[in-house]
Design a protein around this motif. Structure first.
Motif, PDB file in Angstrom:
ATOM      1  N   PRO A   1      -9.254  12.393  11.209  1.00  0.00           N
ATOM      2  CA  PRO A   1      -9.537  11.021  10.788  1.00  0.00           C
ATOM      3  C   PRO A   1      -8.998   9.990  11.772  1.00  0.00           C
TER       4      PRO A   1
ATOM      5  N   ALA B   1     -16.634  10.931   9.244  1.00  0.00           N
ATOM      6  CA  ALA B   1     -16.320   9.694   8.542  1.00  0.00           C
ATOM      7  C   ALA B   1     -16.056  10.024   7.090  1.00  0.00           C
ATOM      8  N   SER B   2     -15.592   9.035   6.364  1.00  0.00           N
ATOM      9  CA  SER B   2     -15.292   9.244   4.959  1.00  0.00           C
ATOM     10  C   SER B   2     -15.662   7.992   4.186  1.00  0.00           C
TER      11      SER B   2
ATOM     12  N   ILE C   1      -9.998   6.441   5.779  1.00  0.00           N
ATOM     13  CA  ILE C   1      -9.439   7.539   6.578  1.00  0.00           C
ATOM     14  C   ILE C   1      -9.262   8.818   5.779  1.00  0.00           C
ATOM     15  N   TYR C   2      -9.919   8.878   4.587  1.00  0.00           N
ATOM     16  CA  TYR C   2      -9.942  10.126   3.823  1.00  0.00           C
ATOM     17  C   TYR C   2      -8.530  10.559   3.440  1.00  0.00           C
TER      18      TYR C   2
ATOM     19  N   SER D   1       0.837  -1.209   0.000  1.00  0.00           N
ATOM     20  CA  SER D   1       0.000   0.000   0.000  1.00  0.00           C
ATOM     21  C   SER D   1       0.866   1.251   0.000  1.00  0.00           C
TER      22      SER D   1
ATOM     23  N   ALA E   1      -2.304   3.336  10.222  1.00  0.00           N
ATOM     24  CA  ALA E   1      -3.729   3.017  10.393  1.00  0.00           C
ATOM     25  C   ALA E   1      -4.033   1.592   9.945  1.00  0.00           C
ATOM     26  N   ARG E   2      -3.292   1.106   8.970  1.00  0.00           N
ATOM     27  CA  ARG E   2      -3.511  -0.269   8.507  1.00  0.00           C
ATOM     28  C   ARG E   2      -3.382  -1.245   9.649  1.00  0.00           C
TER      29      ARG E   2
ATOM     30  N   PRO F   1      -4.074   2.288   2.140  1.00  0.00           N
ATOM     31  CA  PRO F   1      -3.278   1.975   3.328  1.00  0.00           C
ATOM     32  C   PRO F   1      -4.022   1.131   4.347  1.00  0.00           C
ATOM     33  N   THR F   2      -5.340   1.311   4.469  1.00  0.00           N
ATOM     34  CA  THR F   2      -6.058   0.623   5.536  1.00  0.00           C
ATOM     35  C   THR F   2      -6.868  -0.571   5.068  1.00  0.00           C
ATOM     36  N   GLU F   3      -6.673  -1.006   3.822  1.00  0.00           N
ATOM     37  CA  GLU F   3      -7.440  -2.147   3.305  1.00  0.00           C
ATOM     38  C   GLU F   3      -8.938  -1.878   3.361  1.00  0.00           C
TER      39      GLU F   3
ATOM     40  N   MET G   1      -5.945  -0.782  12.507  1.00  0.00           N
ATOM     41  CA  MET G   1      -7.234  -1.384  12.191  1.00  0.00           C
ATOM     42  C   MET G   1      -7.190  -2.896  12.370  1.00  0.00           C
TER      43      MET G   1
ATOM     44  N   PRO H   1      -0.430   7.237   7.138  1.00  0.00           N
ATOM     45  CA  PRO H   1      -1.599   6.385   6.894  1.00  0.00           C
ATOM     46  C   PRO H   1      -1.338   4.895   7.061  1.00  0.00           C
ATOM     47  N   ILE H   2      -0.154   4.430   6.762  1.00  0.00           N
ATOM     48  CA  ILE H   2       0.094   2.993   6.875  1.00  0.00           C
ATOM     49  C   ILE H   2       0.024   2.523   8.330  1.00  0.00           C
TER      50      ILE H   2
ATOM     51  N   VAL I   1     -16.376  -2.152  -0.171  1.00  0.00           N
ATOM     52  CA  VAL I   1     -15.894  -1.100   0.724  1.00  0.00           C
ATOM     53  C   VAL I   1     -16.093  -1.491   2.175  1.00  0.00           C
TER      54      VAL I   1
ATOM     55  N   TRP J   1     -11.616   9.510  14.294  1.00  0.00           N
ATOM     56  CA  TRP J   1     -12.740   8.712  13.760  1.00  0.00           C
ATOM     57  C   TRP J   1     -12.543   7.234  14.090  1.00  0.00           C
ATOM     58  N   LEU J   2     -11.286   6.806  14.155  1.00  0.00           N
ATOM     59  CA  LEU J   2     -10.994   5.392  14.411  1.00  0.00           C
ATOM     60  C   LEU J   2     -11.038   5.047  15.900  1.00  0.00           C
TER      61      LEU J   2
ATOM     62  N   ILE K   1     -16.295   0.557   5.149  1.00  0.00           N
ATOM     63  CA  ILE K   1     -16.371   1.993   5.438  1.00  0.00           C
ATOM     64  C   ILE K   1     -15.650   2.383   6.710  1.00  0.00           C
ATOM     65  N   ASP K   2     -15.681   1.515   7.709  1.00  0.00           N
ATOM     66  CA  ASP K   2     -15.016   1.836   8.976  1.00  0.00           C
ATOM     67  C   ASP K   2     -13.538   2.146   8.798  1.00  0.00           C
ATOM     68  N   ARG K   3     -12.977   1.681   7.702  1.00  0.00           N
ATOM     69  CA  ARG K   3     -11.540   1.832   7.538  1.00  0.00           C
ATOM     70  C   ARG K   3     -11.132   3.029   6.692  1.00  0.00           C
TER      71      ARG K   3
ATOM     72  N   SER L   1     -22.329  -2.655   2.007  1.00  0.00           N
ATOM     73  CA  SER L   1     -21.214  -1.879   2.534  1.00  0.00           C
ATOM     74  C   SER L   1     -21.558  -1.226   3.857  1.00  0.00           C
TER      75      SER L   1
END
Lengths: 681, 154, 171
Positions: free
Chosen positions: A202, B38-39, B11-12, A43, A180-181, B117-119, A184, A177-178, B5, A205-206, B7-9, C102
């Protein structure tokens, strides 16, 4: 028919060290994703995807340039280098070597940075530093004190093994951002994310729990959490007894940080503080992730110490899923620090005050006495220039004019220099001020090693020829050293790496071949068969007796407060589509398209009070300067706080110049300000 | 195979947009932020009964087994497809007649999926997307249940 | 209104609920005849095993209040009854866009490849007790009103406490 070639490389932007391939084809280069890289698994964030846009950019510096009346004159390399060598010798003769200053680059390779500081110190100058000063400089003394070594303790993918990730002063979802991978993946396994941040981002948000704390109140929060943890008996008794010192002093000091007091200071509700404390302490494996929100303060070192205290108190170190993650900002800032491009360290973390160890360096380099003692930091250099103590400045790959806080003062101060040479890939605002500009090769136009924030040393290959007459920093430094009569004899880049290995024990086992493997090697790697050390502090700390030091910190508020004239607080930070001072990203078409200009985020209540309408151009003013920005009315920050990204030059005109007494980092994160509509608009 | 998608993942971060633009010249995916909370990545869903294909008068949008394809030769640039798409995932292009996700037909796996990046974008078949969401929700329920009955993590 | 409530600690992972659901949504409504139908009848409930806790969780559509799948459906194929709160799906109106899949955080939207439309729980409108709850041997799936369900759990807890008090010797 031309063949297609895949050249492995490491992203030039942030410090996560993501790998990808540059695919060289007849009709132009492309990016191929490197699926088996351990950190990013193929990614890439938006910046990584846009990284090739700077390669053949029309703005690239192509020839050495000399400042003349009304502009620039193109000169040959020979002329340029002899001018620089001449100025260095002249300065030494007239004012001594300490009138020379050298700013290294967090974007140059380890080999280049190593030779840069070697040149500076061999010439007799103490004044070597780099942009880490503005970034994670507090991390260095604070973690050295706490653990004996100052770096990320676990690799980024290990975050997936954490049951609780406590994020403080980091917006990794936008800026790393990675990360965040892996966060998650931790969440997938039932892990919880707790975020302390004055803004909604963002990253929040997580979060399972967001503590929206006031600017700069992190130590109060951390102390409050530690008091809860001690009161409820949630601390790791065994770990504290066997592997730390300093618990009693901590317990005594945090006793005063009651929930009422901490809630009043931070603005976070008491129950949230308790929940955060319990999540972190009770989880089998917890991680702390922090970045500029912790370090860029007038008490940044204290902030980092408090984070380390929390980890030590709860025994959340030295194993999978438990660690401390200072997220660094540039592809080779870790390497630049390892190579000693710091006013307080020689390569391998040898202190500039350590005579014994410096003698060892002298032997290794075959030189006479090397300078001992603290040199000028990146912040001190402009000040010293104004005072006439610094006469010559060599800037390699650093846009200090834009990344310095209170930058208009810095500009005025630099004007006092006798001579400034800037080596860069673009004509940055700093290069504009130089007497001589040397065109440099970009990351994919040279070879060498980069060290990521994970302590991962990776080889980067040359995929392109530098444009015009641009040269790698390595080549330039070697030629200059030659002119200066320094005995720098290296046949190839890997010979420099080999010398680094002889001086820096952590790099001793890292050869070119090992660094070339996908994912490189994670230091410490003390000998060639050593596999590298992803997780630190598993058996003991490198501090005395192998024990971590818990150092209690009192909360100290930020340096600037609001006043009648300046009723708001300005905080600064980064956004996903840009990087640092912006010299690369502001020239990248696909990034500028999506984030074209400086903006200021204003809370709706403040927007009302000061008649700011979304989309207006507004003026932001602090005691140090003013800047205009596009208003975005958003509840991301609480009332009383506004946010501006520092990727655009105007932002640092506004920021504070109060510095942390130990790390000497300015308080970029807090400045008193006011906001109003652009006059006449 | 399709793109789902999670959606929870999202990150915009715009990586998918920039990657798509890099590969196709214009982006066919975009991220939309919702109220600072959210995005969501927005792109062609390759509907099984696609409104854009139904609306296209020239027959250049063709309903396939698992994707909706675009045949440029017949396109008259009338724009009805862009109006018909409930998600705004069909764009009248600047460098081409139409910009609509074609699941990166020239690649094995779409660029956006590889780059995310977040799958948050899942390359899968049938119910791969739902499966991941279900597994995660089940994990959360199992965790609470385990805590309630005093069972620890294995 | 009655809901299908879940007690994962009682789930054996036997999947009787999945089978019963598929059979109820078949043409022939018999176990063996349903197995040989073409297309194969599809379940709308799912048993998910979480190995990290060694717990099986039966996942059923919650028919959420203000269901996300309903708000996102562009054609109105998914709609929610105002009184019963049951979310129903009309295959005729479905365009197979999968936006519902989704947004459902429970992953309850399935996919009918042959007819190219979504599949989801309809709360078995032709049955008194939904097939899954009726089939569950251990009572992991319970068809009750929320108040009644909570009430029975309260009673169970109270009984445990009472036993504890009695064992303490004061009674």
């Amino acid at each position: 028919m031309a063949e297609e070639k895949l050249v492995p490389t490491v992203c030039p932007y942030c410090a996560l060290g993501c790998g990808f391939y540059i695919k060289l084809k007849e009709d132009g280069p492309e990016i191929e994703y490197m699926l088996d890289h351990p950190t990013n698994e193929g990614s890439l964030c938006a910046k990584g995807n846009a990284s090739l846009e700077i390669i053949n950019h029309p703005d690239r510096l192509r020839h050495p340039l000399k400042k003349i009346e009304g502009g620039w004159s193109r000169i040959t390399w020979d002329e340029a280098l002899s001018i620089v060598a001449g100025k260095i010798e002249e300065t030494i003769k007239r004012h001594g070597p300490d009138a020379l200053g050298f700013l290294g680059s967090a974007k140059s390779t380890n080999e280049e940075n190593y030779l840069f500081q070697k040149m500076a110190r061999t010439l007799g100058s103490k004044n070597v530093d780099c942009c880490a000063r503005r970034c994670h400089s507090p991390t260095i003394p604070a973690l050295k004190r706490a653990f004996g070594s100052a770096c990320m303790t676990n690799p980024i993918p290990d975050l997936a093994n954490s049951d609780c990730i406590f994020v403080i002063g980091s917006n990794f979802a936008e800026n790393h951002p990675i990360v965040a991978r892996w966060a998650m993946r931790a969440k997938d396994r039932g892990g919880r994310i707790v975020v302390a941040d004055p803004r909604l981002t963002p990253t929040t948000w997580l979060a399972d729990l967001h503590l929206q704390i006031r600017l700069g109140t992190d130590v109060a929060l951390l102390n409050g959490m530690m008091k809860v943890i001690i009161d409820e008996g949630l601390w790791d008794r065994k770990f504290v007894a066997e592997r730390t010192v300093g618990f009693e002093e901590l317990a005594e000091m945090v006793a005063g940080y009651t929930l009422e007091k901490v809630s009043e200071i931070t603005g976070a509700p008491p129950e949230a503080i308790v929940r955060a404390a319990r999540f972190y302490a009770k989880s089998p494996s917890s991680a702390i992730v922090y970045s500029m929100g912790i370090t860029q303060h007038s008490h940044g070192t204290n902030n980092v110490s408090a984070c380390a205290d929390l980890a030590l108190l709860c025994g959340q170190l030295g194993r999978s899923g438990a660690g401390l993650y200072p997220l660094r900002g540039q592809n080779n800032v870790q390497g630049a620090c390892d190579m000693g491009v710091l006013a307080d360290f020689y390569p391998g973390s040898i202190s500039v005050h350590d005579r014994e160890a410096i003698r060892f360096v002298e032997e290794a380099w075959g030189t006479r006495a090397l300078p001992i003692g603290m040199g000028m930091t990146a912040e001190a250099m402009p000040v010293a220039a104004a005072a006439g103590d610094l006469r010559f400045l060599y800037v390699m790959g650093e846009d200090l004019v834009n990344s310095d806080s209170s930058s208009s003062r810095g500009r005025r101060e630099l004007e006092n220099l006798d001579f400034m040479v800037v080596q860069d890939i673009f004509m940055t605002e700093t290069a504009e001020m130089a007497d001589l500009v040397l065109p440099a090769a970009a990351w994919a136009e040279k070879e060498g090693t980069f060290t990521s924030s994970e302590r991962r040393v990776q080889w980067t290959y040359r995929a392109f020829h530098p444009p015009g007459e641009a040269r790698s920093d390595l080549s330039t430094i070697l030629d200059l050293a030659d002119l200066l009569g320094l005995d720098f004899d290296y046949a190839a880049t890997e010979d420099v790496l080999a010398e680094i290995g002889r001086l820096v024990p952590s790099y001793a086992g890292i050869s070119k071949e090992r660094a070339q493997g996908i994912g490189g090697v994670i230091w410490p790697c003390p000998h060639p068969e050593h596999p590298g050390t992803p997780i630190l502090h598993q058996e003991g700390f490198s501090a005395p007796e192998g024990r971590g030091r818990i150092v209690p910190m009192e909360y100290l508020p930020p340096a600037e407060e609001t006043s009648l004239d300046y009723p708001l607080l300005l905080t600064t930070g980064r956004v996903a589509l840009h990087h640092n001072a912006g010299s690369m990203t502001r020239r990248s078409f696909s990034l500028m398209k999506r984030s074209p200009e400086l903006f200021v985020e204003v809370n709706p209540k403040d927007a009302d009070r000061w008649s700011v309408i979304d989309g207006d151009l507004v003026e932001v003013e602090t005691r140090r300067g003013e800047a205009w920005a596009r208003a975005r009315v958003t509840p991301r920050q609480e009332e009383g706080v506004i946010f501006m990204p520092f990727h655009f030059p105007e932002t640092n005109l506004l920021t504070s110049d109060v510095i942390d007494p130990e790390a000497r980092i300015p308080e970029f994160k807090v400045a008193a300000c006011r906001i109003g509509k652009m006059k006449g608009v | 195979m399709e793109v789902y998608v999670d959606i929870d993942r999202c990150i915009y971060c715009h990586a998918c947009e920039v990657a798509c633009e890099r590969v196709h010249g214009e982006a066919r995916i975009s991220v939309g932020a919702v109220e600072e909370r959210a995005s969501v990545p927005l792109f062609c869903h390759q509907c099984d009964v696609a409104p854009c294909a139904l609306a296209c008068p020239a027959g250049s949008l063709v309903q396939g087994e698992s994707a909706v394809s675009f045949e440029a030769e017949r396109c008259t640039r009338c724009g009805l497809c862009a109006i018909a798409c409930p998600f705004g995932a069909v764009y009248i292009g600047e460098t081409a007649l139409l910009q609509k996700c074609d699941l990166c037909s020239e690649r094995e796996v779409p660029a956006c999926v590889l780059t995310c990046p977040t799958e948050a974008l899942i390359w899968g078949d049938g119910e791969d997307g739902a499966k991941r969401l279900r597994r995660r929700a089940a994990g959360r329920m199992a965790q609470s249940c385990a805590e309630a009955i005093g069972r620890g993590r294995i | 209104m009655k809901e299908i409530l879940v007690r994962p600690e009682r789930c054996l992972g036997c999947r009787s609920c999945e089978i019963a659901c598929a059979v109820e949504h078949s043409e022939t409504k018999g176990l063996f005849s349903a197995a040989s139908e073409k297309p194969t009848p599809r379940k709308r409930v799912y048993v998910e095993f979480a190995p990290e806790y060694a717990i099986s969780v039966p996942m059923v559509c919650r028919h959420c209040e203000d269901a996300p799948c309903v708000s996102v459906c562009p054609t109105g194929a998914l709609r929610q009854d105002g009184v019963t709160r049951i979310v129903s799906h009309d295959p005729e109106a479905c365009i197979g866009c999968w936006t519902c899949a989704s947004v459902c955080s429970y992953g309850m939207i399935g996919r009918n490849r042959e007819e190219r439309v979504a599949i989801k729980c309809d709360r078995c409108p032709d049955m008194e007790v939904p097939a899954c709850a009726a089939a569950c041997p251990t009572g992991a799936l319970v068809y009750k009103e929320v108040e009644e369900f909570s009430g029975s759990k309260r009673a169970e807890s109270a009984l445990k406490m009472a036993r504890g008090v009695a064992a303490g010797g004061s009674r």
